[in-house]
Design a protein around this motif. Structure first.
Motif, PDB file in Angstrom:
ATOM      1  N   PHE A  19     -19.781  -9.734  -5.100  1.00  0.00           N
ATOM      2  CA  PHE A  19     -19.720 -10.598  -6.266  1.00  0.00           C
ATOM      3  C   PHE A  19     -18.712 -10.038  -7.248  1.00  0.00           C
ATOM      4  N   GLY A  20     -17.910 -10.889  -7.830  1.00  0.00           N
ATOM      5  CA  GLY A  20     -16.991 -10.446  -8.859  1.00  0.00           C
ATOM      6  C   GLY A  20     -15.658 -11.152  -8.766  1.00  0.00           C
ATOM      7  N   TYR A  21     -14.737 -10.609  -9.512  1.00  0.00           N
ATOM      8  CA  TYR A  21     -13.376 -11.132  -9.554  1.00  0.00           C
ATOM      9  C   TYR A  21     -12.443  -9.957  -9.728  1.00  0.00           C
ATOM     10  N   SER A  22     -11.294 -10.050  -9.112  1.00  0.00           N
ATOM     11  CA  SER A  22     -10.238  -9.059  -9.279  1.00  0.00           C
ATOM     12  C   SER A  22      -8.918  -9.801  -9.150  1.00  0.00           C
ATOM     13  N   PRO A  23      -7.962  -9.534 -10.032  1.00  0.00           N
ATOM     14  CA  PRO A  23      -6.679 -10.221  -9.909  1.00  0.00           C
ATOM     15  C   PRO A  23      -5.970  -9.820  -8.611  1.00  0.00           C
ATOM     16  N   ASP A  24      -5.084 -10.689  -8.159  1.00  0.00           N
ATOM     17  CA  ASP A  24      -4.355 -10.437  -6.914  1.00  0.00           C
ATOM     18  C   ASP A  24      -3.702  -9.062  -6.897  1.00  0.00           C
ATOM     19  N   SER A  25      -3.137  -8.654  -8.016  1.00  0.00           N
ATOM     20  CA  SER A  25      -2.453  -7.356  -8.057  1.00  0.00           C
ATOM     21  C   SER A  25      -3.420  -6.207  -7.796  1.00  0.00           C
ATOM     22  N   SER A  26      -4.622  -6.281  -8.319  1.00  0.00           N
ATOM     23  CA  SER A  26      -5.626  -5.240  -8.087  1.00  0.00           C
ATOM     24  C   SER A  26      -6.131  -5.282  -6.650  1.00  0.00           C
ATOM     25  N   GLN A  27      -6.266  -6.482  -6.117  1.00  0.00           N
ATOM     26  CA  GLN A  27      -6.702  -6.612  -4.726  1.00  0.00           C
ATOM     27  C   GLN A  27      -5.649  -6.043  -3.788  1.00  0.00           C
ATOM     28  N   ARG A  28      -4.382  -6.264  -4.100  1.00  0.00           N
ATOM     29  CA  ARG A  28      -3.281  -5.717  -3.308  1.00  0.00           C
ATOM     30  C   ARG A  28      -3.333  -4.193  -3.320  1.00  0.00           C
ATOM     31  N   VAL A  29      -3.519  -3.622  -4.496  1.00  0.00           N
ATOM     32  CA  VAL A  29      -3.615  -2.154  -4.621  1.00  0.00           C
ATOM     33  C   VAL A  29      -4.778  -1.625  -3.794  1.00  0.00           C
ATOM     34  N   ALA A  30      -5.929  -2.293  -3.862  1.00  0.00           N
ATOM     35  CA  ALA A  30      -7.113  -1.855  -3.116  1.00  0.00           C
ATOM     36  C   ALA A  30      -6.863  -1.902  -1.610  1.00  0.00           C
ATOM     37  N   LEU A  31      -6.267  -2.979  -1.124  1.00  0.00           N
ATOM     38  CA  LEU A  31      -5.996  -3.082   0.306  1.00  0.00           C
ATOM     39  C   LEU A  31      -5.028  -1.998   0.776  1.00  0.00           C
ATOM     40  N   TYR A  32      -3.936  -1.810   0.037  1.00  0.00           N
ATOM     41  CA  TYR A  32      -2.979  -0.769   0.414  1.00  0.00           C
ATOM     42  C   TYR A  32      -3.609   0.626   0.347  1.00  0.00           C
ATOM     43  N   ALA A  33      -4.459   0.873  -0.632  1.00  0.00           N
ATOM     44  CA  ALA A  33      -5.126   2.174  -0.741  1.00  0.00           C
ATOM     45  C   ALA A  33      -6.041   2.417   0.455  1.00  0.00           C
ATOM     46  N   GLU A  34      -6.818   1.417   0.831  1.00  0.00           N
ATOM     47  CA  GLU A  34      -7.722   1.579   1.974  1.00  0.00           C
ATOM     48  C   GLU A  34      -6.946   1.783   3.269  1.00  0.00           C
ATOM     49  N   LEU A  35      -5.860   1.043   3.443  1.00  0.00           N
ATOM     50  CA  LEU A  35      -5.037   1.215   4.638  1.00  0.00           C
ATOM     51  C   LEU A  35      -4.404   2.610   4.682  1.00  0.00           C
ATOM     52  N   ALA A  36      -3.914   3.078   3.540  1.00  0.00           N
ATOM     53  CA  ALA A  36      -3.324   4.424   3.482  1.00  0.00           C
ATOM     54  C   ALA A  36      -4.379   5.482   3.767  1.00  0.00           C
ATOM     55  N   ASN A  37      -5.550   5.343   3.161  1.00  0.00           N
ATOM     56  CA  ASN A  37      -6.628   6.324   3.390  1.00  0.00           C
ATOM     57  C   ASN A  37      -7.083   6.332   4.840  1.00  0.00           C
ATOM     58  N   ALA A  38      -6.950   5.197   5.521  1.00  0.00           N
ATOM     59  CA  ALA A  38      -7.333   5.109   6.933  1.00  0.00           C
ATOM     60  C   ALA A  38      -6.209   5.588   7.852  1.00  0.00           C
ATOM     61  N   GLY A  39      -5.062   5.915   7.261  1.00  0.00           N
ATOM     62  CA  GLY A  39      -3.946   6.423   8.054  1.00  0.00           C
ATOM     63  C   GLY A  39      -3.187   5.348   8.812  1.00  0.00           C
ATOM     64  N   VAL A  40      -3.224   4.120   8.301  1.00  0.00           N
ATOM     65  CA  VAL A  40      -2.555   3.004   8.972  1.00  0.00           C
ATOM     66  C   VAL A  40      -1.090   2.949   8.544  1.00  0.00           C
ATOM     67  N   GLU A  41      -0.199   3.012   9.515  1.00  0.00           N
ATOM     68  CA  GLU A  41       1.225   2.864   9.247  1.00  0.00           C
ATOM     69  C   GLU A  41       1.552   1.376   9.215  1.00  0.00           C
ATOM     70  N   LEU A  42       2.287   0.956   8.204  1.00  0.00           N
ATOM     71  CA  LEU A  42       2.584  -0.462   8.027  1.00  0.00           C
ATOM     72  C   LEU A  42       4.058  -0.759   8.237  1.00  0.00           C
ATOM     73  N   GLY A  43       4.316  -1.870   8.907  1.00  0.00           N
ATOM     74  CA  GLY A  43       5.663  -2.383   9.049  1.00  0.00           C
ATOM     75  C   GLY A  43       5.911  -3.473   8.023  1.00  0.00           C
ATOM     76  N   THR A  44       7.088  -4.018   8.025  1.00  0.00           N
ATOM     77  CA  THR A  44       7.465  -5.051   7.061  1.00  0.00           C
ATOM     78  C   THR A  44       6.559  -6.268   7.154  1.00  0.00           C
ATOM     79  N   TYR A  45       6.280  -6.726   8.374  1.00  0.00           N
ATOM     80  CA  TYR A  45       5.426  -7.896   8.528  1.00  0.00           C
ATOM     81  C   TYR A  45       3.988  -7.574   8.128  1.00  0.00           C
ATOM     82  N   ASP A  46       3.529  -6.353   8.448  1.00  0.00           N
ATOM     83  CA  ASP A  46       2.189  -5.938   8.021  1.00  0.00           C
ATOM     84  C   ASP A  46       2.052  -6.064   6.504  1.00  0.00           C
ATOM     85  N   ARG A  47       3.046  -5.550   5.773  1.00  0.00           N
ATOM     86  CA  ARG A  47       3.007  -5.612   4.304  1.00  0.00           C
ATOM     87  C   ARG A  47       3.024  -7.057   3.814  1.00  0.00           C
TER      88      ARG A  47
END
Length: 76
Positions: A19-47
């Motif tokens: 439940f809640g709300y988060s602006p797109d920019s905060s959601q983007r930061v959260a997704l990238y942080a979780e992916l980085a913490n999980a050790g996921v390497e991202l390509g251009t299309y992934d991003r």
């Protein structure tokens, strides 16, 4: 409780939609942080896809971030 203090992303399985709300920019930061913490390497299309997903509704993005967090943990 599956949530850390001041952290809206669940550490454990979800039985209900977050439940809640988060602006797109905060959601983007959260997704990238979780992916980085999980050790996921991202390509251009992934991003590109992560940026697109960040614009989805908060319950969906928070659930995806939680899944990434849990999948990135070392097996116990």
């Amino acid at each position: 409780m599956p949530y850390r203090d001041n952290d809206p992303i669940s550490d454990g399985p979800l039985s209900n939609a977050p439940f809640g709300y988060s602006p797109d920019s905060s959601q983007r930061v959260a997704l990238y942080a979780e992916l980085a913490n999980a050790g996921v390497e991202l390509g251009t299309y992934d991003r590109r896809i992560v940026d697109w997903i960040a614009g989805w509704d908060y319950p969906t993005v928070a659930t995806i971030a939680s899944l990434i967090r849990r999948a990135g943990r070392a097996p116990q």
